[in-house]
Scaffold this motif. Structure first.
Motif, mmCIF file in Angstrom:
data_model
loop_
_atom_site.group_PDB
_atom_site.id
_atom_site.type_symbol
_atom_site.label_atom_id
_atom_site.label_comp_id
_atom_site.label_asym_id
_atom_site.label_seq_id
_atom_site.Cartn_x
_atom_site.Cartn_y
_atom_site.Cartn_z
ATOM 1 N N SER A 235 0.829 -1.209 0.000
ATOM 2 C CA SER A 235 0.000 0.000 0.000
ATOM 3 C C SER A 235 0.863 1.258 0.000
ATOM 4 C CB SER A 235 -0.944 0.007 1.205
ATOM 5 O OG SER A 235 -0.204 -0.058 2.409
ATOM 6 N N ASP A 236 2.186 1.082 -0.245
ATOM 7 C CA ASP A 236 3.090 2.236 -0.262
ATOM 8 C C ASP A 236 4.031 2.181 -1.475
ATOM 9 O OD1 ASP A 236 4.738 0.170 0.518
ATOM 10 O OD2 ASP A 236 5.408 1.116 2.382
ATOM 11 N N SER A 237 3.465 1.901 -2.623
ATOM 12 C CA SER A 237 4.207 1.891 -3.900
ATOM 13 C C SER A 237 5.348 0.882 -3.924
ATOM 14 C CB SER A 237 4.725 3.292 -4.233
ATOM 15 O OG SER A 237 3.660 4.201 -4.338
ATOM 16 N N GLY A 238 5.221 -0.198 -3.186
ATOM 17 C CA GLY A 238 6.237 -1.240 -3.187
ATOM 18 C C GLY A 238 7.302 -1.071 -2.129
ATOM 19 N N GLY A 239 7.132 -0.115 -1.227
ATOM 20 C CA GLY A 239 8.108 0.064 -0.151
ATOM 21 C C GLY A 239 8.096 -1.098 0.821
ATOM 22 N N ASN A 240 6.915 -1.586 1.133
ATOM 23 C CA ASN A 240 6.741 -2.719 2.038
ATOM 24 C C ASN A 240 5.697 -3.653 1.439
ATOM 25 O OD1 ASN A 240 8.320 -1.865 4.536
ATOM 26 N ND2 ASN A 240 7.032 -0.086 4.177
ATOM 27 N N TRP A 241 5.869 -4.944 1.665
ATOM 28 C CA TRP A 241 4.975 -5.947 1.106
ATOM 29 C C TRP A 241 4.426 -6.836 2.206
ATOM 30 C CZ3 TRP A 241 3.494 -6.212 -3.973
ATOM 31 C CH2 TRP A 241 4.193 -5.380 -4.860
ATOM 32 N N THR A 242 3.166 -7.269 2.047
ATOM 33 C CA THR A 242 2.521 -8.166 2.984
ATOM 34 C C THR A 242 2.109 -9.431 2.250
ATOM 35 O OG1 THR A 242 1.647 -6.298 4.245
ATOM 36 C CG2 THR A 242 0.575 -8.429 4.572
ATOM 37 N N LYS A 243 2.484 -10.576 2.791
ATOM 38 C CA LYS A 243 2.096 -11.860 2.214
ATOM 39 C C LYS A 243 0.691 -12.196 2.690
ATOM 40 C CE LYS A 243 3.914 -15.766 3.721
ATOM 41 N NZ LYS A 243 4.781 -16.941 3.907
ATOM 42 N N ASP A 244 -0.179 -12.531 1.741
ATOM 43 C CA ASP A 244 -1.553 -12.897 2.063
ATOM 44 C C ASP A 244 -1.672 -14.408 2.092
ATOM 45 O OD1 ASP A 244 -4.232 -13.593 2.039
ATOM 46 O OD2 ASP A 244 -4.812 -11.831 0.907
ATOM 47 N N THR A 245 -2.024 -14.938 3.239
ATOM 48 C CA THR A 245 -2.198 -16.380 3.363
ATOM 49 C C THR A 245 -3.661 -16.737 3.607
ATOM 50 O OG1 THR A 245 -1.689 -16.239 5.720
ATOM 51 C CG2 THR A 245 0.147 -16.730 4.225
ATOM 52 N N SER A 246 -4.587 -15.785 3.415
ATOM 53 C CA SER A 246 -5.998 -16.020 3.707
ATOM 54 C C SER A 246 -6.660 -17.010 2.746
ATOM 55 C CB SER A 246 -6.774 -14.695 3.688
ATOM 56 O OG SER A 246 -6.829 -14.161 2.383
ATOM 57 N N VAL A 247 -6.034 -17.293 1.606
ATOM 58 C CA VAL A 247 -6.631 -18.238 0.650
ATOM 59 C C VAL A 247 -6.222 -19.681 0.946
ATOM 60 C CG1 VAL A 247 -6.825 -16.520 -1.173
ATOM 61 C CG2 VAL A 247 -4.797 -17.938 -1.056
ATOM 62 N N GLY A 248 -5.506 -19.897 2.015
ATOM 63 C CA GLY A 248 -5.107 -21.252 2.388
ATOM 64 C C GLY A 248 -3.768 -21.622 1.798
ATOM 65 N N ALA A 249 -3.661 -22.854 1.352
ATOM 66 C CA ALA A 249 -2.398 -23.377 0.829
ATOM 67 C C ALA A 249 -1.923 -22.563 -0.372
ATOM 68 C CB ALA A 249 -2.567 -24.834 0.424
ATOM 69 N N GLN A 250 -0.622 -22.584 -0.574
ATOM 70 C CA GLN A 250 -0.055 -21.890 -1.725
ATOM 71 C C GLN A 250 -0.657 -22.433 -3.003
ATOM 72 O OE1 GLN A 250 4.141 -22.526 -1.015
ATOM 73 N NE2 GLN A 250 4.302 -20.574 0.024
ATOM 74 N N LYS A 251 -0.770 -21.551 -4.020
ATOM 75 C CA LYS A 251 -1.431 -21.921 -5.253
ATOM 76 C C LYS A 251 -0.571 -21.575 -6.463
ATOM 77 C CE LYS A 251 -5.947 -21.331 -3.157
ATOM 78 N NZ LYS A 251 -5.694 -22.490 -2.391
ATOM 79 N N LYS A 252 -0.947 -22.132 -7.611
ATOM 80 C CA LYS A 252 -0.262 -21.830 -8.865
ATOM 81 C C LYS A 252 -0.891 -20.583 -9.487
ATOM 82 C CE LYS A 252 1.035 -26.587 -9.850
ATOM 83 N NZ LYS A 252 0.876 -27.733 -10.766
ATOM 84 N N TRP A 253 -0.680 -19.432 -8.836
ATOM 85 C CA TRP A 253 -1.216 -18.176 -9.333
ATOM 86 C C TRP A 253 -0.594 -17.870 -10.691
ATOM 87 C CZ3 TRP A 253 -5.273 -16.606 -6.769
ATOM 88 C CH2 TRP A 253 -5.376 -16.885 -5.404
#
Length: 171
Positions: free
Chosen positions: A105-123
């Motif tokens: 939310s700050d132009s790429g200064g800091n990043w947050t990993k979202d794990t709310s969708v459960g297991a890692q996926k082939k995005w």
């Protein structure tokens, strides 16, 4: 927004930019050695760009691609594929193949990993509304997921094992 500024990435190459609707292009070599670029996104005015590197990091530019900064805040190199930007570039979202969705939310200064969708996926790809609040992402041989809160929470929008490759949305 007016189509005059463009940027493209070359797999196992460099980033290329144009300031005249693609009449001429400039190869950007300021990132050092060539990279396995995956995706690139732009703000509405073309001044802020962000690009992903396969088995690498996210790179950002605040000067229409003349110079770039590697963002290593996500930790070890990831298998980033898709990336998207809000119109002003403050909100970014990226997805990694066999991994997670990341948001900034700050132009790429800091990043947050979202794990709310459960297991890692082939995005495979991700897209954003103009203000960055509405996101949609697709999973290869999986579902389309949507978020209405800038990626804080996600819901399956379309299920079924289709071979999704890319996704886009209206502003």
């Amino acid at each position: 927004a007016d189509g005059t500024k463009m940027a493209a990435v070359v797999k196992n190459g460099n980033i290329w930019t144009s300031n005249n609707t693609g009449a001429t292009w400039t190869e950007v070599t300021s990132v050092g050695a060539t990279k396995e670029w995956s995706w690139i996104t732009s703000t509405a005015d073309g001044t802020k760009l962000a690009a992903t590197v396969h088995e690498g990091n996210i790179w950002t530019s605040n000067d229409s691609g003349a110079t770039w900064t590697e963002d290593t805040s996500v930790g070890a190199a990831k298998n980033f594929v898709g990336i998207t930007s809000s119109a002003d570039g403050t909100k970014l979202a990226a997805c990694e193949y066999n991994g997670d969705i990341w948001t900034s939310s700050d132009s790429g200064g800091n990043w947050t990993k979202d794990t709310s969708v459960g297991a890692q996926k082939k995005w495979m790809a991700i897209t954003s509304s103009t203000d960055g609040t509405k996101l949609a992402a697709n999973v290869e041989d999986g579902n389309i997921w949507t978020s209405t809160d800038s990626g804080a929470t996600w819901n399956v929008s379309l299920s079924g094992g289709r071979t999704w490759y890319d996704i886009t949305s209206s502003a």
